[in-house]
Write a protein that holds these residues in place. Structure first.
Motif, PDB file in Angstrom:
ATOM      1  N   ILE A 130       0.953  -1.295  -0.032  1.00 36.71           N
ATOM      2  CA  ILE A 130       0.119  -0.190   0.041  1.00 36.71           C
ATOM      3  C   ILE A 130       0.897   1.311   0.077  1.00 36.71           C
ATOM      4  CG2 ILE A 130      -1.513   1.448   1.473  1.00 36.71           C
ATOM      5  CD1 ILE A 130      -2.765  -1.043   2.409  1.00 36.71           C
ATOM      6  N   GLY A 131       1.864   1.344   0.958  1.00 39.24           N
ATOM      7  CA  GLY A 131       2.753   2.269   0.857  1.00 39.24           C
ATOM      8  C   GLY A 131       3.487   2.840  -0.545  1.00 39.24           C
ATOM      9  N   ALA A 132       3.977   1.372  -1.105  1.00 30.68           N
ATOM     10  CA  ALA A 132       4.583   1.595  -2.257  1.00 30.68           C
ATOM     11  C   ALA A 132       3.794   2.349  -3.564  1.00 30.68           C
ATOM     12  CB  ALA A 132       5.021   0.420  -2.725  1.00 30.68           C
ATOM     13  N   GLY A 133       2.439   1.557  -3.278  1.00 32.84           N
ATOM     14  CA  GLY A 133       1.213   2.414  -4.343  1.00 32.84           C
ATOM     15  C   GLY A 133       0.949   3.688  -4.122  1.00 32.84           C
ATOM     16  N   VAL A 134       0.859   4.109  -2.909  1.00 28.45           N
ATOM     17  CA  VAL A 134       0.864   5.621  -2.583  1.00 28.45           C
ATOM     18  C   VAL A 134       1.800   6.219  -3.256  1.00 28.45           C
ATOM     19  CG1 VAL A 134       0.469   7.440  -0.516  1.00 28.45           C
ATOM     20  CG2 VAL A 134      -0.828   5.245  -0.633  1.00 28.45           C
TER      21      VAL A 134
ATOM     22  N   CYS B 221      11.054  17.182  -3.631  1.00 27.99           N
ATOM     23  CA  CYS B 221      10.677  15.578  -3.903  1.00 27.99           C
ATOM     24  C   CYS B 221      11.391  14.464  -4.112  1.00 27.99           C
ATOM     25  CB  CYS B 221       9.577  15.866  -5.069  1.00 27.99           C
ATOM     26  SG  CYS B 221       8.254  16.828  -4.676  1.00 27.99           S
ATOM     27  N   PHE B 222      12.579  14.950  -5.211  1.00 22.95           N
ATOM     28  CA  PHE B 222      13.170  13.602  -5.453  1.00 22.95           C
ATOM     29  C   PHE B 222      14.844  14.295  -5.167  1.00 22.95           C
ATOM     30  CE2 PHE B 222       9.670  14.243  -8.500  1.00 22.95           C
ATOM     31  CZ  PHE B 222       9.228  13.019  -8.025  1.00 22.95           C
ATOM     32  N   PRO B 223      15.051  14.403  -3.822  1.00 18.49           N
ATOM     33  CA  PRO B 223      16.669  14.804  -3.633  1.00 18.49           C
ATOM     34  C   PRO B 223      17.630  13.786  -3.885  1.00 18.49           C
ATOM     35  CG  PRO B 223      15.532  14.359  -1.532  1.00 18.49           C
ATOM     36  CD  PRO B 223      14.502  14.231  -2.738  1.00 18.49           C
ATOM     37  N   VAL B 224      17.257  12.436  -3.594  1.00 18.55           N
ATOM     38  CA  VAL B 224      18.097  11.450  -3.975  1.00 18.55           C
ATOM     39  C   VAL B 224      18.565  11.356  -5.603  1.00 18.55           C
ATOM     40  CG1 VAL B 224      18.508   8.657  -3.796  1.00 18.55           C
ATOM     41  CG2 VAL B 224      17.376   9.974  -2.105  1.00 18.55           C
ATOM     42  N   ALA B 225      17.579  11.682  -6.359  1.00 21.13           N
ATOM     43  CA  ALA B 225      17.719  11.654  -7.693  1.00 21.13           C
ATOM     44  C   ALA B 225      18.754  12.799  -8.085  1.00 21.13           C
ATOM     45  CB  ALA B 225      16.528  11.792  -8.656  1.00 21.13           C
ATOM     46  N   LEU B 226      18.710  13.937  -7.649  1.00 20.94           N
ATOM     47  CA  LEU B 226      19.566  14.907  -7.956  1.00 20.94           C
ATOM     48  C   LEU B 226      20.904  14.648  -7.391  1.00 20.94           C
ATOM     49  CD1 LEU B 226      17.431  18.079  -7.281  1.00 20.94           C
ATOM     50  CD2 LEU B 226      18.131  17.030  -9.465  1.00 20.94           C
TER      51      LEU B 226
ATOM     52  N   LEU C  27      11.733   5.438  -8.792  1.00 15.90           N
ATOM     53  CA  LEU C  27      11.803   4.546  -7.569  1.00 15.90           C
ATOM     54  C   LEU C  27      11.726   4.934  -5.938  1.00 15.90           C
ATOM     55  CD1 LEU C  27      14.491   2.031  -9.177  1.00 15.90           C
ATOM     56  CD2 LEU C  27      11.917   1.861  -9.112  1.00 15.90           C
ATOM     57  N   GLN C  28      12.276   6.429  -6.062  1.00 16.86           N
ATOM     58  CA  GLN C  28      12.153   6.824  -4.728  1.00 16.86           C
ATOM     59  C   GLN C  28      11.021   6.984  -3.867  1.00 16.86           C
ATOM     60  OE1 GLN C  28      14.588  10.677  -4.302  1.00 16.86           O
ATOM     61  NE2 GLN C  28      13.389  11.283  -2.553  1.00 16.86           N
ATOM     62  N   MET C  29       9.898   7.540  -4.382  1.00 17.76           N
ATOM     63  CA  MET C  29       8.890   7.558  -3.416  1.00 17.76           C
ATOM     64  C   MET C  29       8.104   6.254  -3.306  1.00 17.76           C
ATOM     65  SD  MET C  29       6.651  11.194  -4.564  1.00 17.76           S
ATOM     66  CE  MET C  29       7.516  12.499  -4.389  1.00 17.76           C
ATOM     67  N   PRO C  30       8.067   5.476  -4.102  1.00 16.16           N
ATOM     68  CA  PRO C  30       7.386   3.942  -3.960  1.00 16.16           C
ATOM     69  C   PRO C  30       8.454   3.572  -2.898  1.00 16.16           C
ATOM     70  CG  PRO C  30       7.470   4.438  -6.124  1.00 16.16           C
ATOM     71  CD  PRO C  30       8.385   5.518  -5.618  1.00 16.16           C
ATOM     72  N   ILE C  31       9.611   3.505  -2.837  1.00 17.63           N
ATOM     73  CA  ILE C  31      10.485   2.679  -1.864  1.00 17.63           C
ATOM     74  C   ILE C  31      10.321   3.285  -0.372  1.00 17.63           C
ATOM     75  CG2 ILE C  31      13.034   2.581  -1.118  1.00 17.63           C
ATOM     76  CD1 ILE C  31      13.605   1.996  -4.325  1.00 17.63           C
ATOM     77  N   GLU C  32      10.354   4.546  -0.513  1.00 20.14           N
ATOM     78  CA  GLU C  32      10.051   5.384   0.889  1.00 20.14           C
ATOM     79  C   GLU C  32       8.655   5.025   1.255  1.00 20.14           C
ATOM     80  OE1 GLU C  32      12.669   9.261   0.244  1.00 20.14           O
ATOM     81  OE2 GLU C  32      10.770   9.694  -0.318  1.00 20.14           O
ATOM     82  N   GLY C  33       7.821   5.005   0.451  1.00 15.52           N
ATOM     83  CA  GLY C  33       6.372   4.511   0.903  1.00 15.52           C
ATOM     84  C   GLY C  33       6.275   3.167   1.344  1.00 15.52           C
ATOM     85  N   ALA C  34       7.043   2.206   0.647  1.00 17.07           N
ATOM     86  CA  ALA C  34       6.789   0.792   1.159  1.00 17.07           C
ATOM     87  C   ALA C  34       7.608   0.775   2.644  1.00 17.07           C
ATOM     88  CB  ALA C  34       7.644  -0.231   0.216  1.00 17.07           C
TER      89      ALA C  34
ATOM     90  N   VAL D  64      12.964   7.263   7.808  1.00 13.07           N
ATOM     91  CA  VAL D  64      12.889   7.411   6.409  1.00 13.07           C
ATOM     92  C   VAL D  64      12.605   9.049   6.096  1.00 13.07           C
ATOM     93  CG1 VAL D  64      11.159   7.013   4.561  1.00 13.07           C
ATOM     94  CG2 VAL D  64      11.758   5.208   5.879  1.00 13.07           C
ATOM     95  N   VAL D  65      11.869   9.708   7.017  1.00 14.23           N
ATOM     96  CA  VAL D  65      11.433  10.977   6.901  1.00 14.23           C
ATOM     97  C   VAL D  65      13.081  11.715   7.002  1.00 14.23           C
ATOM     98  CG1 VAL D  65      10.472  13.114   7.806  1.00 14.23           C
ATOM     99  CG2 VAL D  65       9.291  10.850   7.410  1.00 14.23           C
ATOM    100  N   SER D  66      13.693  11.332   8.120  1.00 16.85           N
ATOM    101  CA  SER D  66      15.105  11.979   8.338  1.00 16.85           C
ATOM    102  C   SER D  66      15.939  11.978   7.183  1.00 16.85           C
ATOM    103  CB  SER D  66      15.550  11.515   9.341  1.00 16.85           C
ATOM    104  OG  SER D  66      14.742  11.671  10.673  1.00 16.85           O
ATOM    105  N   ALA D  67      16.091  10.564   6.504  1.00 20.78           N
ATOM    106  CA  ALA D  67      16.993  10.377   5.622  1.00 20.78           C
ATOM    107  C   ALA D  67      16.583  11.321   4.262  1.00 20.78           C
ATOM    108  CB  ALA D  67      16.989   8.866   5.353  1.00 20.78           C
ATOM    109  N   HIS D  68      15.356  11.324   4.139  1.00 23.37           N
ATOM    110  CA  HIS D  68      14.792  12.143   2.922  1.00 23.37           C
ATOM    111  C   HIS D  68      15.146  13.733   3.206  1.00 23.37           C
ATOM    112  CE1 HIS D  68      12.049  13.052  -0.380  1.00 23.37           C
ATOM    113  NE2 HIS D  68      12.032  14.250   0.103  1.00 23.37           N
ATOM    114  N   ALA D  69      15.002  14.191   4.412  1.00 19.30           N
ATOM    115  CA  ALA D  69      15.457  15.518   4.625  1.00 19.30           C
ATOM    116  C   ALA D  69      16.779  15.753   4.959  1.00 19.30           C
ATOM    117  CB  ALA D  69      14.859  15.753   6.370  1.00 19.30           C
ATOM    118  N   LEU D  70      17.708  14.826   5.005  1.00 19.59           N
ATOM    119  CA  LEU D  70      19.230  14.847   4.860  1.00 19.59           C
ATOM    120  C   LEU D  70      19.357  15.025   3.527  1.00 19.59           C
ATOM    121  CD1 LEU D  70      22.223  14.831   5.947  1.00 19.59           C
ATOM    122  CD2 LEU D  70      21.910  12.454   5.935  1.00 19.59           C
ATOM    123  N   ALA D  71      18.792  14.344   2.519  1.00 23.56           N
ATOM    124  CA  ALA D  71      19.074  14.068   1.245  1.00 23.56           C
ATOM    125  C   ALA D  71      18.660  15.732   0.680  1.00 23.56           C
ATOM    126  CB  ALA D  71      18.279  13.159   0.452  1.00 23.56           C
ATOM    127  N   VAL D  72      17.528  16.341   1.117  1.00 23.88           N
ATOM    128  CA  VAL D  72      17.145  17.394   0.605  1.00 23.88           C
ATOM    129  C   VAL D  72      18.370  18.398   1.161  1.00 23.88           C
ATOM    130  CG1 VAL D  72      15.468  19.470   0.821  1.00 23.88           C
ATOM    131  CG2 VAL D  72      14.688  16.922   0.699  1.00 23.88           C
TER     132      VAL D  72
END
Length: 109
Positions: A9-13, A42-47, A67-74, A91-99
């Motif tokens: 469900i998280g990956a789908g979202v 939205c996509f810091p890892v990609a950048l 792939l980033q958002m589906p993996i984070e969602g999962a 997960v949220v902290s890793a995303h914020a660090l990437a930003v």
């Protein structure tokens, strides 16, 4: 709910959010203000992968973005199903660090 179904469900979202976010990031960067702000948020890892593609947003960056958002969602779905708030926080902290890290890339300021 089992962790596997919560991950699905998280990956789908995440997948449902990915393509509108990609479109918005592309429009914001190319047609609107000419800013990578939405892409950085939205996509810091990609950048962060752009040094591997010669400093440009190439196919590798697009694949990572898709792939980033589906993996984070999962990962968040699994953490919620297991009642592990620390997992969601990680997960949220890793995303914020990437930003924060990709905001330092001069090419995408």
């Amino acid at each position: 709910m089992t962790p596997a179904s919560a991950a699905g469900i998280g990956a789908g979202v995440g997948l449902a959010l990915t393509f509108p976010a990609l479109g918005l990031a592309a429009m914001w960067a190319g047609m609107g203000p000419g800013s990578f702000l939405v892409a950085r948020l939205c996509f810091p890892v990609a950048l962060l992968a752009t040094p591997l593609t010669g400093g440009e947003i190439g196919m590798l960056s697009l694949i990572v973005a898709a792939l980033q958002m589906p993996i984070e969602g999962a990962l968040i779905g699994t953490a919620v199903a297991l009642r592990q708030p620390l997992g969601t926080f990680a997960v949220v902290s890793a995303h914020a660090l990437a930003v924060a890290l990709c905001s330092g890339l001069s090419a995408f300021s």
